[in-house]
Scaffold this motif. Structure first.
Motif, mmCIF file in Angstrom:
data_model
loop_
_atom_site.group_PDB
_atom_site.id
_atom_site.type_symbol
_atom_site.label_atom_id
_atom_site.label_comp_id
_atom_site.label_asym_id
_atom_site.label_seq_id
_atom_site.Cartn_x
_atom_site.Cartn_y
_atom_site.Cartn_z
ATOM 1 N N VAL A 345 -2.755 2.906 -4.540
ATOM 2 C CA VAL A 345 -1.327 3.592 -4.411
ATOM 3 C C VAL A 345 -0.925 4.817 -5.314
ATOM 4 C CG1 VAL A 345 1.068 3.293 -4.670
ATOM 5 C CG2 VAL A 345 -0.070 1.222 -3.811
ATOM 6 N N THR A 346 -1.574 4.814 -6.679
ATOM 7 C CA THR A 346 -1.362 5.947 -7.331
ATOM 8 C C THR A 346 -2.406 7.384 -6.770
ATOM 9 O OG1 THR A 346 -1.506 4.457 -9.278
ATOM 10 C CG2 THR A 346 -2.186 6.816 -10.081
ATOM 11 N N GLU A 347 -3.382 6.945 -6.203
ATOM 12 C CA GLU A 347 -4.152 7.969 -5.659
ATOM 13 C C GLU A 347 -3.619 8.626 -4.423
ATOM 14 O OE1 GLU A 347 -8.158 7.286 -3.658
ATOM 15 O OE2 GLU A 347 -8.633 6.406 -5.565
ATOM 16 N N LEU A 348 -2.926 7.553 -3.685
ATOM 17 C CA LEU A 348 -2.125 8.169 -2.360
ATOM 18 C C LEU A 348 -1.003 9.007 -2.884
ATOM 19 C CD1 LEU A 348 -2.221 5.041 0.127
ATOM 20 C CD2 LEU A 348 -3.806 7.255 0.206
ATOM 21 N N VAL A 349 -0.095 8.658 -3.716
ATOM 22 C CA VAL A 349 0.954 9.390 -4.113
ATOM 23 C C VAL A 349 0.406 10.542 -4.673
ATOM 24 C CG1 VAL A 349 2.884 9.478 -5.846
ATOM 25 C CG2 VAL A 349 2.498 7.229 -4.528
ATOM 26 N N ALA A 350 -0.595 10.571 -5.575
ATOM 27 C CA ALA A 350 -1.034 12.095 -6.139
ATOM 28 C C ALA A 350 -1.591 12.940 -5.081
ATOM 29 C CB ALA A 350 -2.268 11.835 -6.921
ATOM 30 N N ASP A 351 -2.205 12.410 -4.101
ATOM 31 C CA ASP A 351 -2.641 13.115 -2.885
ATOM 32 C C ASP A 351 -1.268 13.786 -2.322
ATOM 33 O OD1 ASP A 351 -4.700 13.863 -0.412
ATOM 34 O OD2 ASP A 351 -2.808 12.736 0.183
ATOM 35 N N ALA A 364 5.192 6.288 -10.240
ATOM 36 C CA ALA A 364 4.389 6.000 -11.628
ATOM 37 C C ALA A 364 3.989 4.408 -11.871
ATOM 38 C CB ALA A 364 4.983 6.401 -12.702
ATOM 39 N N THR A 365 2.968 4.126 -12.564
ATOM 40 C CA THR A 365 2.676 2.650 -12.801
ATOM 41 C C THR A 365 3.433 2.242 -13.975
ATOM 42 O OG1 THR A 365 0.923 3.511 -14.342
ATOM 43 C CG2 THR A 365 0.402 3.057 -12.027
ATOM 44 N N ALA A 375 8.953 1.074 -7.639
ATOM 45 C CA ALA A 375 9.490 1.272 -6.057
ATOM 46 C C ALA A 375 9.872 2.854 -6.055
ATOM 47 C CB ALA A 375 11.027 0.790 -5.892
ATOM 48 N N THR A 376 9.118 3.492 -5.127
ATOM 49 C CA THR A 376 9.211 5.015 -5.101
ATOM 50 C C THR A 376 9.540 5.473 -3.604
ATOM 51 O OG1 THR A 376 6.976 5.055 -6.406
ATOM 52 C CG2 THR A 376 7.257 6.662 -4.871
ATOM 53 N N VAL A 377 10.119 6.753 -3.666
ATOM 54 C CA VAL A 377 10.726 7.424 -2.436
ATOM 55 C C VAL A 377 10.110 8.893 -2.613
ATOM 56 C CG1 VAL A 377 12.446 8.217 -0.987
ATOM 57 C CG2 VAL A 377 12.806 6.193 -2.207
ATOM 58 N N LEU A 378 9.496 9.298 -1.560
ATOM 59 C CA LEU A 378 8.862 10.700 -1.495
ATOM 60 C C LEU A 378 9.445 11.210 -0.290
ATOM 61 C CD1 LEU A 378 5.089 9.962 -1.946
ATOM 62 C CD2 LEU A 378 6.554 10.438 -3.846
ATOM 63 N N THR A 379 9.683 12.577 -0.541
ATOM 64 C CA THR A 379 10.319 13.267 0.704
ATOM 65 C C THR A 379 9.232 14.716 0.770
ATOM 66 O OG1 THR A 379 12.224 14.340 1.752
ATOM 67 C CG2 THR A 379 11.922 14.728 -0.705
ATOM 68 N N ALA A 385 -0.949 14.261 4.784
ATOM 69 C CA ALA A 385 -1.192 13.523 3.704
ATOM 70 C C ALA A 385 -2.122 12.113 3.887
ATOM 71 C CB ALA A 385 0.129 13.232 3.114
ATOM 72 N N ARG A 386 -2.676 11.713 2.957
ATOM 73 C CA ARG A 386 -3.647 10.750 3.365
ATOM 74 C C ARG A 386 -2.666 9.264 3.645
ATOM 75 N NH1 ARG A 386 -7.579 9.424 -1.490
ATOM 76 N NH2 ARG A 386 -7.348 7.197 -0.339
ATOM 77 N N MET A 387 -1.505 9.219 3.125
ATOM 78 C CA MET A 387 -0.594 8.051 3.364
ATOM 79 C C MET A 387 -0.152 8.081 4.812
ATOM 80 S SD MET A 387 2.662 8.654 0.917
ATOM 81 C CE MET A 387 1.931 8.369 -0.565
ATOM 82 N N ALA A 388 -0.301 9.210 5.311
ATOM 83 C CA ALA A 388 0.349 9.087 6.894
ATOM 84 C C ALA A 388 -0.889 8.483 7.669
ATOM 85 C CB ALA A 388 0.450 10.782 7.207
ATOM 86 N N SER A 389 -2.071 8.480 7.137
ATOM 87 C CA SER A 389 -3.098 7.636 8.159
ATOM 88 C C SER A 389 -3.569 6.517 7.529
ATOM 89 C CB SER A 389 -4.128 8.502 8.561
ATOM 90 O OG SER A 389 -4.551 9.076 7.197
ATOM 91 N N GLU A 390 -3.270 6.169 6.201
ATOM 92 C CA GLU A 390 -3.808 5.073 5.684
ATOM 93 C C GLU A 390 -2.680 3.880 5.239
ATOM 94 O OE1 GLU A 390 -6.638 5.717 2.016
ATOM 95 O OE2 GLU A 390 -6.989 7.714 3.174
ATOM 96 N N GLU A 391 -3.127 2.690 5.068
ATOM 97 C CA GLU A 391 -1.975 1.802 4.609
ATOM 98 C C GLU A 391 -1.680 1.911 3.088
ATOM 99 O OE1 GLU A 391 -3.984 -2.033 5.784
ATOM 100 O OE2 GLU A 391 -2.002 -2.569 6.554
ATOM 101 N N ILE A 392 -0.709 2.010 2.751
ATOM 102 C CA ILE A 392 -0.120 2.315 1.556
ATOM 103 C C ILE A 392 -0.198 0.891 0.611
ATOM 104 C CG2 ILE A 392 1.425 2.914 -0.444
ATOM 105 C CD1 ILE A 392 2.737 4.604 1.847
ATOM 106 N N PHE A 393 0.254 -0.043 1.253
ATOM 107 C CA PHE A 393 0.495 -1.482 0.663
ATOM 108 C C PHE A 393 0.726 -1.410 -0.536
ATOM 109 C CE2 PHE A 393 -1.752 -5.849 2.020
ATOM 110 C CZ PHE A 393 -1.629 -5.407 3.446
ATOM 111 N N GLY A 394 1.942 -0.848 -0.837
ATOM 112 C CA GLY A 394 2.660 -0.836 -1.970
ATOM 113 C C GLY A 394 4.243 -0.350 -1.707
ATOM 114 N N PRO A 395 4.946 -0.391 -2.856
ATOM 115 C CA PRO A 395 6.322 -0.035 -2.789
ATOM 116 C C PRO A 395 6.634 1.537 -2.695
ATOM 117 C CG PRO A 395 5.735 -0.544 -5.039
ATOM 118 C CD PRO A 395 4.676 -0.668 -4.203
ATOM 119 N N VAL A 396 5.885 1.955 -1.705
ATOM 120 C CA VAL A 396 6.068 3.687 -1.632
ATOM 121 C C VAL A 396 6.653 3.969 -0.101
ATOM 122 C CG1 VAL A 396 5.073 5.969 -1.878
ATOM 123 C CG2 VAL A 396 4.241 4.071 -3.319
#
Ligand code: NAP
Length: 487
Positions: A345-351, A364-365, A375-379, A385-396
């Motif tokens: 999750v940390t990696e996907l958010v950083a990406d 953040a952790t 629990a995270t919201v990104l806009t 972004a990698r999270m557009a194609s990979e499962e995040i599997f976390g509260p983002v």
């Protein structure tokens, strides 16, 4: 059981392999540890099956198959019904056990036990409705008899994120159809399945029908069973990467397969949506199971006219969620399953942020012990972004903006996955048009949760093959036989 304690519910579970109706140690004498992801503390050790133990479990399932297939559907139905009642009578202890090994908040664990129980009720009703046919052949001379028979011994493999429900969704229909089985739960969460095996035995399931092997060597134990030739079916729930490997192994002996694989669910909010309902649905679709669900909303696409307001309200809700150990009252954000999950999750958010995404809350952790992520919201999350194609599997929750319907549908379908999509709109024509255009096995239309034992659950594309639940769920465990009759 008297007063519920953490050690009490763990102590009450069998820690050995369940083979041929008996609890037996691993032939190697080895065990592996089960940990509480909220504390990192070892809860207990369970038997670590070897390939020989896997073979013994398959031997037991094969030996029990012929007699089990002959049982009256009503008898199988009543075992399932008793299991439903026993599960519901023990919700509190089973939920605590599940929270300890998996981390989800207690309220959600109770929900999962009830959900798992519903599969047993549903399939107790289906067991006595297996149909057939009698038909005049087109030439008028012959007759066709069509009947359904159990597939035969089945291999079942389940993931850690829903430690009891994913088993119930397979074991229920297998019992209803008259199949015997060997089930391998996930290494991180074996206790819920071991508890379920004891409950099914108490409900009257004969020895050998259900066999449970727990192991730290899933490939080494399962591959020989898959390639043995006596099991006739593999039903798997887990990642697409492992599913692909298992499909290859199944090709060897042409096993029937059911594959419930990964997801990358889009959540579309149109300008004309009821925004209160959309935010509520977003919270459910994102935060159920701490975001560790195949059905979790992985990408939020919001139409420009409501995008800022939607982001503001979602941020307000997400930033107010209590985080902590799932056993604490009121907690919504429990720990992730392990340190690797937090790292991913940390990696996907950083990406995403390195490509221009903005953090509205979280990001953040949380200092240990335990595997927590805020629990995270990104806009302004870009489509690459990698999270557009990979499962995040976390509260983002990543939000991107769209302008028109075609753009939204194209973005939603731009993935190898096709499990579920969510659509929020109050325009009936748009609702149906978009629902038909989305490449997914399931659509949540103005609804943030789709799972229901009475409905057909499953995906298209690389999210899987087959359906679980609903009236078709039992068919996955039945073969159709046609008897050509000469009059
Ligand atoms: P996973 O790594 O694929 O593991 C799932 C199960 O497969 C576990 O029991 C695992 O054992 C076992 N396994 C791993 N490698 C194996 C091998 N070579 N041979 C045989 N079995 C093997 O998935 P996960 O991380 O547990 O679960 C998360 C994934 O499941 C996500 O992708 C999620 O979307 C998906 N999922 C899908 C659905 C659905 O209905 N479509 C529902 C829930 C979850 P170990 O635990 O020992 O590794």
């Amino acid at each position: 059981m008297g007063e519920l304690t953490e050690s009490g519910v763990v102590d009450a579970v069998g820690k050995e392999l369940f083979i041929g109706g008996k609890w037996v140690p691993s032939s190697s004498g080895r065990t592996f540890a089960v940990e509480d992801p909220a504390t990192g503390r070892v809860l207990c050790e369970v038997a670590d099956a070897s390939p020989e133990d896997g073979k013994a479990a398959l031997d037991a399932a094969v030996a029990a198959q012929a007699d089990w297939a002959k049982t009256a559907p009503r008898e199988r139905s009543e075992i399932l019904r008793r299991a439903y009642e026993l599960l519901n009578s023990r919700v509190d202890e089973l939920a605590l056990l599940m929270t300890l090994e998996m981390g989800k908040p207690l309220a959600e664990a109770k929900g999962e036990v009830a959900y798992a129980a519903e599969f047993f009720r549903w399939f107790s009703e289906e067991a006595v409705r297996i149909d057939g046919g009698y038909q005049v052949a087109p030439n008028g001379a012959g007759r066709f008899l069509v009947t359904k028979q159990p597939v035969g011994p089945c291999l079942l493999i389940t993931p850690w994120n829903f430690p009891m429900a994913m088993g119930g969704r397979k074991i229920g229909p297998a019992i209803a159809a008259g199949c015997t089985m060997v089930i391998k739960p996930a290494e991180q969460t074996p206790l819920s399945m071991l508890a379920l095996a004891a409950i099914l035995t108490e409900a009257g399931l004969p020895a050998g029908v259900l066999n449970v092997v727990t192991t730290s060597d899933p490939g080494g134990v399962m591959e020989p069973m898959i390639k043995d030739g006596r099991a006739r079916k593999l039903s798997f729930t887990g990642s697409t990467a492992v599913g692909r490997k298992l499909l290859e192994q199944c090709a060897d002996k042409v096993l029937r397969t059911s594959m419930e694989l990964g997801g990358n669910a889009p959540f579309l909010v149109f300008d004309d949506a009821d925004l209160d309902a959309a935010v509520e649905g977003a919270m459910q679709a994102k935060m159920r199971n701490i975001g560790e669900a195949c059905t979790a909303a992985n990408r939020f696409y919001v139409q420009r006219g409501v995008a800022d307001e939607f982001a503001r309200r979602l941020t307000e809700r997400m930033s107010a969620l209590p985080l902590g150990r799932g056993t604490e009252p009121g907690v919504v954000v429990g720990p992730l399953i392990d340190a690797d999950a937090v790292a991913k999750v940390t990696e996907l958010v950083a990406d995403a942020t390195s490509r221009g995404a903005k953090v509205l809350t979280g990001g953040a952790t949380v200092d240990g012990p335990g595997n927590f992520y805020q629990a995270t919201v990104l806009t302004e999350v870009p489509r690459d972004a990698r999270m557009a194609s990979e499962e995040i599997f976390g509260p983002v929750a990543p939000i991107s903006v769209f302008d028109d319907e075609d753009e939204a549908v194209a973005a939603a379908n731009d993935t190898e996955y096709g499990l579920v999509s969510y659509v929020y709109t109050n325009d009936l024509k748009r609702a149906l048009r978009v629902s038909e255009a989305l490449e997914a096995g399931m659509i949540g239309l103005n609804q943030g949760i789709v799972s229901n034992p009475a409905a057909p659950f499953g995906g298209v594309k690389q999210s899987g093959l087959g359906r679980e639940g609903g009236t078709v769920g039992i068919d996955e465990f039945l073969e159709t036989k046609y008897i050509a009759v000469s009059l």
